[in-house]
Every structure is written in C-alpha cells, then in structure tokens.
Design a protein around this motif. Sequence first.
Motif, mmCIF file in Angstrom:
data_model
loop_
_atom_site.group_PDB
_atom_site.id
_atom_site.type_symbol
_atom_site.label_atom_id
_atom_site.label_comp_id
_atom_site.label_asym_id
_atom_site.label_seq_id
_atom_site.Cartn_x
_atom_site.Cartn_y
_atom_site.Cartn_z
ATOM 1 N N GLY A 1 -4.311 21.190 9.571
ATOM 2 C CA GLY A 1 -4.086 20.227 8.680
ATOM 3 C C GLY A 1 -4.693 21.586 7.504
ATOM 4 N N THR A 2 -4.333 21.593 6.489
ATOM 5 C CA THR A 2 -4.240 22.194 5.487
ATOM 6 C C THR A 2 -4.923 21.872 3.575
ATOM 7 N N ALA A 3 -5.803 22.749 3.807
ATOM 8 C CA ALA A 3 -7.142 22.191 2.393
ATOM 9 C C ALA A 3 -7.097 20.928 1.932
ATOM 10 N N ASP A 4 -6.618 19.989 3.416
ATOM 11 C CA ASP A 4 -7.390 18.051 4.169
ATOM 12 C C ASP A 4 -6.102 17.785 2.367
ATOM 13 N N SER A 5 -5.068 18.556 2.974
ATOM 14 C CA SER A 5 -3.616 17.927 2.171
ATOM 15 C C SER A 5 -2.271 17.609 2.558
ATOM 16 N N MET A 6 -1.795 19.078 3.056
ATOM 17 C CA MET A 6 -1.100 18.891 4.193
ATOM 18 C C MET A 6 -0.904 19.694 5.886
ATOM 19 N N VAL A 7 0.194 19.269 6.193
ATOM 20 C CA VAL A 7 0.484 19.985 7.561
ATOM 21 C C VAL A 7 1.055 21.057 8.243
ATOM 22 N N GLY A 8 0.758 22.094 8.387
ATOM 23 C CA GLY A 8 1.101 23.284 8.762
ATOM 24 C C GLY A 8 1.225 23.828 10.444
ATOM 25 N N VAL A 9 2.260 24.983 10.806
ATOM 26 C CA VAL A 9 1.965 25.231 12.245
ATOM 27 C C VAL A 9 2.310 26.531 12.594
ATOM 28 N N VAL A 10 1.753 27.084 13.611
ATOM 29 C CA VAL A 10 2.456 28.161 13.945
ATOM 30 C C VAL A 10 2.588 28.170 15.269
ATOM 31 N N SER A 11 2.778 29.115 15.795
ATOM 32 C CA SER A 11 4.095 29.063 17.464
ATOM 33 C C SER A 11 3.409 30.677 18.487
ATOM 34 N N ALA B 1 0.575 -0.791 0.072
ATOM 35 C CA ALA B 1 0.117 0.064 0.262
ATOM 36 C C ALA B 1 0.690 1.412 0.379
ATOM 37 N N HIS B 2 0.671 2.223 -0.879
ATOM 38 C CA HIS B 2 1.532 3.879 -1.212
ATOM 39 C C HIS B 2 0.620 4.599 -0.052
ATOM 40 N N TRP B 3 0.426 4.551 1.048
ATOM 41 C CA TRP B 3 -0.703 4.343 2.409
ATOM 42 C C TRP B 3 0.106 6.444 2.723
ATOM 43 N N GLU B 4 0.903 7.019 2.070
ATOM 44 C CA GLU B 4 0.282 7.981 1.982
ATOM 45 C C GLU B 4 0.390 9.258 0.826
ATOM 46 N N SER B 5 0.016 8.314 -0.169
ATOM 47 C CA SER B 5 0.342 8.864 -1.242
ATOM 48 C C SER B 5 -0.678 10.110 -1.607
ATOM 49 N N MET B 6 -1.844 10.131 -1.433
ATOM 50 C CA MET B 6 -2.752 11.611 -1.640
ATOM 51 C C MET B 6 -2.136 12.229 -0.326
ATOM 52 N N ALA B 7 -2.631 12.117 0.632
ATOM 53 C CA ALA B 7 -2.452 13.825 1.102
ATOM 54 C C ALA B 7 -2.089 13.026 2.187
ATOM 55 N N THR B 8 -1.412 14.303 3.612
ATOM 56 C CA THR B 8 -1.404 14.122 5.127
ATOM 57 C C THR B 8 -1.496 14.634 5.865
ATOM 58 N N PHE B 9 -2.331 15.280 6.623
ATOM 59 C CA PHE B 9 -2.736 16.576 7.204
ATOM 60 C C PHE B 9 -3.920 16.199 8.595
ATOM 61 N N ASN B 10 -4.086 16.728 9.230
ATOM 62 C CA ASN B 10 -5.159 16.698 10.338
ATOM 63 C C ASN B 10 -3.969 15.928 11.328
ATOM 64 N N PRO B 11 -3.184 16.958 12.000
ATOM 65 C CA PRO B 11 -2.247 16.374 12.910
ATOM 66 C C PRO B 11 -2.424 16.059 14.210
ATOM 67 N N ALA B 12 -2.389 14.987 15.149
ATOM 68 C CA ALA B 12 -2.272 15.612 16.356
ATOM 69 C C ALA B 12 -0.679 15.493 17.601
ATOM 70 N N ALA B 13 -0.655 16.231 18.272
ATOM 71 C CA ALA B 13 1.079 16.493 18.632
ATOM 72 C C ALA B 13 0.887 15.803 19.848
ATOM 73 N N ILE B 14 2.263 15.688 20.987
ATOM 74 C CA ILE B 14 1.967 15.176 21.938
ATOM 75 C C ILE B 14 3.510 15.252 22.111
ATOM 76 N N VAL B 15 4.475 15.517 22.965
ATOM 77 C CA VAL B 15 5.758 16.020 23.202
ATOM 78 C C VAL B 15 6.409 14.459 24.530
ATOM 79 N N LYS B 16 7.173 13.715 23.647
ATOM 80 C CA LYS B 16 8.431 12.731 23.881
ATOM 81 C C LYS B 16 9.611 12.597 23.933
ATOM 82 N N ASP B 17 10.565 12.441 24.965
ATOM 83 C CA ASP B 17 11.575 12.197 24.955
ATOM 84 C C ASP B 17 12.336 13.709 24.428
ATOM 85 N N ASP B 18 11.922 14.414 24.778
ATOM 86 C CA ASP B 18 12.645 15.462 24.041
ATOM 87 C C ASP B 18 11.494 15.851 23.324
ATOM 88 N N SER B 19 11.228 15.843 22.606
ATOM 89 C CA SER B 19 10.910 15.885 20.524
ATOM 90 C C SER B 19 8.826 15.739 20.657
#
Length: 369
Positions: free
Chosen positions: A355-365, A59-77
């Motif tokens: 998530g941006t336009a159901d296609s990518m991941v962005g960040v603000v801080s 399976a080309h598992w991320e061939s269409m899009a990567t978006f709508n992200p969760a986030a957590i801190v683990k091991d200084d990352s």
Amino acid sequence: MKIKFPLLFSFCLISSALLAQTKEKSWMLGPFVRPTNAQPVLQKDEASVFTDPITHTIAHWESMATFNPAAIVKDDSIMVLYRAEEKLGEKEIGGHRSRIGMATSIDGFHFSKRPSPVYYPNEDSQKHNEWPGGTEDPRIVQTEDGLYVLTYTQWNREVPKLAVATSKDLIHWEKHGPAFKNHRNGLYLDRETKSGAIVTELKNGKLVAAKIQGKYWMYYGVPHIWLASSTDLVHWEPLETHEDKLAPVLSPRPGYFDSWLVEAGPPPIITEKGIVVLYNAGNSQNVGVKDLGNRVYTGGQALFDANEPWKMLDRTDEPFIKPELPFEKSGQYVDGTTFLEGLVYFNGTWFLYYGTADSMVGVVSAKVE
C-alpha cells in the motif's frame, strides 16, 4: 541483475529504482525492483457501487482509496485482495468505511477489478466487530488441500481485532471471528490485535501454509511483532512467557529505520536459511534515522529459526524498500508508506504488493535465477 530504462526516464527515477535493488544480507528475499516507469497497479474508483447489506443503500465502496493488498495465486493468475475505503465526508484516517475488493492479473502488473467487494460487514455474527468501520488490511494463505485462509482487521471504531475467515473460491466466505476469542476466556478480545501473517513454504512451486512442530504459526501485531500458533488455522494461541504475558519476537530499535514501530507484513516464508519475515517499519525521527523522515513506513526483513520460530537469527539494518516515488508519498498518509502485505511466487518471480500512502497499491518484483 541489469535493468534497462527508456531514455526519457529521469535520473531521479532511475536512482530510486536502483535503490530498491539492494540486498543487504544473503538470506534475504530479493532484490526487489520496481517496474520500468512504475505506477500504481490499483487506484480508487468513485464510480464503483454496490448495495450495502446493512444500510440497504448504494455505497461507493472504493471512492476514498484502495490500498494494503493481500495476494494469492489461483488458476494461473494473481489475485489481489485489497482494502477499499468508502469516503464518508472529510473524516480522517480510520473514519471511513473499509471493505475488501479483489483484482486479477495474468502478468502481475496489470489488473482487472471485480465490480463489487468480496468481503465486507454484513448482517451476521460479526457485525458488532466490523461495523461501522469495516474490514481492513487482509493477508491470505492457502492450505495444501486448497482452502483459503484470510486474516484481517475488524474495525468497529472501538477496538481493532485480528480475525479469520475461510473460503474455497475467494468469493464465498465463512467468518470465524476474532483469532484469539477462545484463548484464556477471551483475554485479548478487548485489546488491539491486527496484522496476522501466517508462515508458508514453497511446495511444488506453490506457497502453502506450513507446519512447524505440528502447528501452524503466525507473526502478528504492532508496535511489536508477536507470535501465535494453531492446529487448525482458525483458533490461535498467542505465545506467552511463563508469567502469562505476550512475548514480543521483534521490537522497534532506537537508531534504526524501525525505531517507532514494527508490524507484520505478508505471510513469511520458510527457506533453507530459516523463516524470512518481511515486516513494516515506522521511523521516529528523533530517535531513529534523521534523513528518513518522521512516521515514514518502510520495509525490513528478519530471519527466524525454522524449528523455533520465536528465535530471531538476523535482521536488516537498512530498509530494503521505502517511499521514493510520488505516488508512494502522496495521499491520505502524507508521510509516505510502502506498506507490505501481499507476496506471491508466480512464474519464477516473487511479486510483492504494498500500500502507498494509505491510498493506492504498488508492486515490486524479484526474478528467481
């Protein structure tokens, strides 16, 4: 907060970045700003493959899009768990197959991906809920004793269901199934449920799942936001009226940026002022904001009472983030989205992933002074 831009930056991009800084009310988180010369932090990769355990094919598992992200801190990352779509022909939104991938960053802006998804449909007890559409739109929290709790949407292409899974290492997961499966003999199992954002608090510089009146609380749903409680973070009970009906705690408003729908964003945070809920907002142009565009997703914030999480105290009148840059307005969802799902506190800074336009991941801080 002063922000320096390189001279080659266009005036348009400078303006859009400054717009993201506005802080309408004192209790809000932020102000959030885009990085200089902002670009997506995660994008699709047609070369990524893994062997699907159900079809036993590559399976080309991320061939269409990567978006709508969760986030957590683990091991200084910072670990971002993102929705990855495998392209299945030319199907429209909802017609591809989703799995959850994971990427790691030591600065919040530059990521390295794991080669295979960490969460996906399998030959297990949840296959009937997760196949063929997949596992979508994660949010994640951690308990004080280190257990990771994932909420996500199960999509069998019939009924989307809000579900829960737990892990000790973000790699090996125990699936617990639909969040409301035990409530009133499964009353909500055949109703659309999604977008579960569990309330957190900052303890010793770390966000952890919080208890209010002896219970955990979760804001969830669309086109209204509802509320649910739990004693174990796995089995949830929706907040209902005395008539045994769901009681919305946040609803769309004609005349505003959230006139079409509201949807729970990343895990809310208890602050000195109350519970700050970041939410996703859809605009209906004919009854909402004329110059914002139709069906555009922006971000709002609402404040709820820290002792009565169903009691809203205040709400923003303007979006604090909206699609402005090209990658936020191009992709599967051409109307544009800044769809909020991941929020972490890391090295004195809030990082908000979307998530941006159901296609990518962005960040603000937002730097905490």
